[in-house]
Scaffold this active site. Structure first.
Site, mmCIF file in Angstrom:
data_model
loop_
_atom_site.group_PDB
_atom_site.id
_atom_site.type_symbol
_atom_site.label_atom_id
_atom_site.label_comp_id
_atom_site.label_asym_id
_atom_site.label_seq_id
_atom_site.Cartn_x
_atom_site.Cartn_y
_atom_site.Cartn_z
ATOM 1 N N MET A 16 57.581 -46.946 18.395
ATOM 2 C CA MET A 16 56.114 -46.981 18.296
ATOM 3 C C MET A 16 55.531 -47.566 19.573
ATOM 4 S SD MET A 16 53.674 -48.978 15.562
ATOM 5 C CE MET A 16 54.006 -50.652 16.088
ATOM 6 N N ASN A 17 54.471 -46.904 20.119
ATOM 7 C CA ASN A 17 53.638 -47.601 21.099
ATOM 8 C C ASN A 17 52.181 -47.608 20.652
ATOM 9 O OD1 ASN A 17 54.492 -44.887 22.454
ATOM 10 N ND2 ASN A 17 52.768 -45.409 23.732
ATOM 11 N N ASP A 18 51.244 -47.295 21.499
ATOM 12 C CA ASP A 18 49.813 -47.574 21.261
ATOM 13 C C ASP A 18 49.276 -47.340 19.844
ATOM 14 O OD1 ASP A 18 50.347 -47.192 23.945
ATOM 15 O OD2 ASP A 18 48.763 -45.751 24.278
ATOM 16 N N GLN A 34 51.204 -44.093 18.247
ATOM 17 C CA GLN A 34 52.144 -43.294 19.028
ATOM 18 C C GLN A 34 53.536 -43.525 18.453
ATOM 19 O OE1 GLN A 34 51.360 -41.418 22.518
ATOM 20 N NE2 GLN A 34 50.154 -41.076 20.696
ATOM 21 N N PHE A 74 49.457 -37.343 22.486
ATOM 22 C CA PHE A 74 49.243 -38.635 23.151
ATOM 23 C C PHE A 74 48.061 -39.383 22.504
ATOM 24 C CE2 PHE A 74 51.378 -38.733 27.612
ATOM 25 C CZ PHE A 74 52.606 -38.478 27.038
ATOM 26 N N SER A 75 47.766 -40.556 23.053
ATOM 27 C CA SER A 75 46.796 -41.467 22.427
ATOM 28 C C SER A 75 45.387 -40.900 22.327
ATOM 29 C CB SER A 75 46.754 -42.779 23.203
ATOM 30 O OG SER A 75 47.934 -43.491 22.943
ATOM 31 N N ARG A 154 43.505 -38.650 30.128
ATOM 32 C CA ARG A 154 43.904 -38.848 28.722
ATOM 33 C C ARG A 154 43.246 -40.022 27.996
ATOM 34 N NH1 ARG A 154 48.964 -40.014 31.493
ATOM 35 N NH2 ARG A 154 49.306 -42.274 31.611
ATOM 36 N N ASP A 155 43.612 -40.125 26.724
ATOM 37 C CA ASP A 155 43.259 -41.221 25.819
ATOM 38 C C ASP A 155 41.762 -41.242 25.457
ATOM 39 O OD1 ASP A 155 45.927 -41.738 26.311
ATOM 40 O OD2 ASP A 155 45.565 -43.478 27.595
ATOM 41 N N GLU A 205 44.271 -46.394 31.477
ATOM 42 C CA GLU A 205 44.691 -45.819 30.202
ATOM 43 C C GLU A 205 43.845 -46.429 29.085
ATOM 44 O OE1 GLU A 205 49.349 -44.792 30.728
ATOM 45 O OE2 GLU A 205 48.998 -46.885 30.262
#
Ligand code: FRU
Length: 423
Positions: A16-18, A34, A74-75, A154-155, A205
């Site tokens: 897991m990330n963001d 994520q 992605f995020s 992104r994001d 980001e």
């Protein structure tokens, strides 16, 4: 051996990330994230999903959005489209729109796309994707040497636009941020840019932009994460097209203040559709997360934090506090006062300790004797201790939450925060 936590979210398995798409609907907090379920390292990104009613205990839900070979998810952020302006739901069953970055792992190209849901659990990818295409800006010979698209685009974070009506999206575009506007959440037009004043040091980001009430009326915060792994924030106003930073008279503020002065917090963003800013971050660091001891899963979130904006002797500052203290066992909370020159030791197993010291000017958090740092050179050389300038003078009021080796330290009344893991 996997560490378990009492108050911090971790995935059921895998990586897991963001935090992504956090939103509050009818008493339920939704946390998407994520996620790569098949290994404990980063891989093709999915959006995992969990829900909570108290921000301390989370119930796992099925994976919300799946990648394909040409599209990693992605995020991004969610918008609860109560008025159904997108037409992707009905008035009776308003849709939840998840804005994510479609990352093509083959070319590296990134575009902004939508998946929507009316049960807030099962998502359908919008057939008009991408809703913001990557700009093809080079042609001919030049394109052979350079990718013919914007890199690191992104994001997306989407929020309601109180000036023009409709919605604004802020997203990262390499070294700066871009703003887009839409009335129906589907067709978007670029309205502005924001370049952080510290200059082109690295990639931006996970930006976020939101209003706050202060003693001097409404102000806006723009915050973001940077690949040098700091999270600066800026205070100013949103003119309907872009964020305009407020000048302040403090020479020393050439560098913006940070959301966190330690390294175990990244990609922090706010919950949508929620009164008052409430945020949480990924409680890890890209610099050493892949080396941390883990077996079945890797990655935890910080606890949720609420924020206020205060006028201090050093300018406007966010003041953070844990979103909730009730529900946390007394033994896991320390609230106290340190006078300049004093320190406090948090004892861990086998004589190890985390040390927090305060002077008139600074706060130091030292984890060099708090456990094992040997698995990462970065940890030993660059992240063994953290120093931040104080905002207050005199006594330092501190709240610390401790959860099986993870410390969240709210110093100077919450104006200076450190999130620190001990191993
Ligand atoms: C931040 C980040 C985002 C990106 C995601 C990919 O940690 O690099 O910019 O969308 O992680 O997993």
């Amino acid at each position: 051996m996997d560490r378990t936590y009492n108050y911090h979210f971790t995935p059921p398995k895998g990586w897991m990330n963001d935090p992504n798409g956090m939103v509050y609907i009818d008493g339920v907090y939704h946390l998407f994230y994520q996620h790569y379920p098949h290994d404990i390292v980063w891989g093709p990104m999915h959006w995992g999903h969990a829900v909570s009613t108290d921000l301390l205990h989370w119930e796992h839900k099925p994976i919300a959005i799946y990648p394909t070979e040409e599209e990693y998810i992605f995020s991004g952020s969610c918008v609860y489209d109560k008025e159904n302006v997108s037409g992707l739901g009905t008035k009776e069953q308003p849709p939840l729109l998840a804005f994510y970055t479609a990352h093509n792992p083959i070319t590296g190209e990134e575009q902004q796309s939508i998946a929507y849901s009316t049960d807030f659990e099962t998502f359908t990818k919008y057939e008009g994707n991408p809703v913001i295409e990557n700009e093809k800006y080079m042609a001919g010979d030049e394109a052979k040497e350079n990718p013919a698209f914007k890199k690191d685009f992104r994001d997306p974070k989407v929020f309601r636009n109180p000036v023009k009506g409709g919605f604004t999206m802020v997203l990262a575009a390499g070294h700066q941020l871009e703003f887009y506007h839409s009335m129906n959440l589907l067709s978007w037009e670029k309205t502005g840019e924001f370049a952080p004043k510290e200059g082109v040091i690295d990639i931006c980001e996970c930006p976020d932009c939101f209003p706050l009430e202060t003693e001097e009326g409404t102000k806006w915060i723009l915050m973001l994460s940077r690949t040098s792994h700091i999270m600066p924030y800026y205070v100013g106003m949103f003119d309907g097209n872009t964020f305009v930073e407020e000048k302040d008279e403090f020479e020393e503020n050439v560098n913006p203040p940070l959301l966190d002065y330690a390294s175990d917090n990244y990609a922090m963003v706010t919950f949508a559709n929620c009164p008052g800013p409430l945020m949480l971050g990924w409680g890890e660091s890209w610099d050493y997360v892949s080396q941390t001891p883990a077996k079945n899963y890797r990655g935890k979130m910080t606890m949720a934090r609420k924020a206020q904006l205060l006028k201090t002797e050093k300018g406007w500052r966010l003041r953070f506090a844990p979103a909730t203290l009730s529900g946390i066992a007394k033994k896991d909370v320390w609230q106290g006062v340190l006078q300049p020159g004093e320190h406090k030791e948090f004892l861990l197993s086998e004589g190890k300790k985390l040390v927090l010291s305060v002077t008139k000017e600074e706060i130091l958090v030292d984890r060099s004797n708090a456990g094992d740092l040997s698995f990462s050179e970065y940890l030993q050389t660059k992240a063994a201790w953290f120093l931040a300038k104080r905002i207050k003078t005199g006594n330092c009021n501190i709240t610390v939450i401790q959860d099986n080796g993870y410390f969240e330290i709210f110093a100077d009344d919450g104006l200076v925060v450190f999130s620190v893991m001990t191993y």
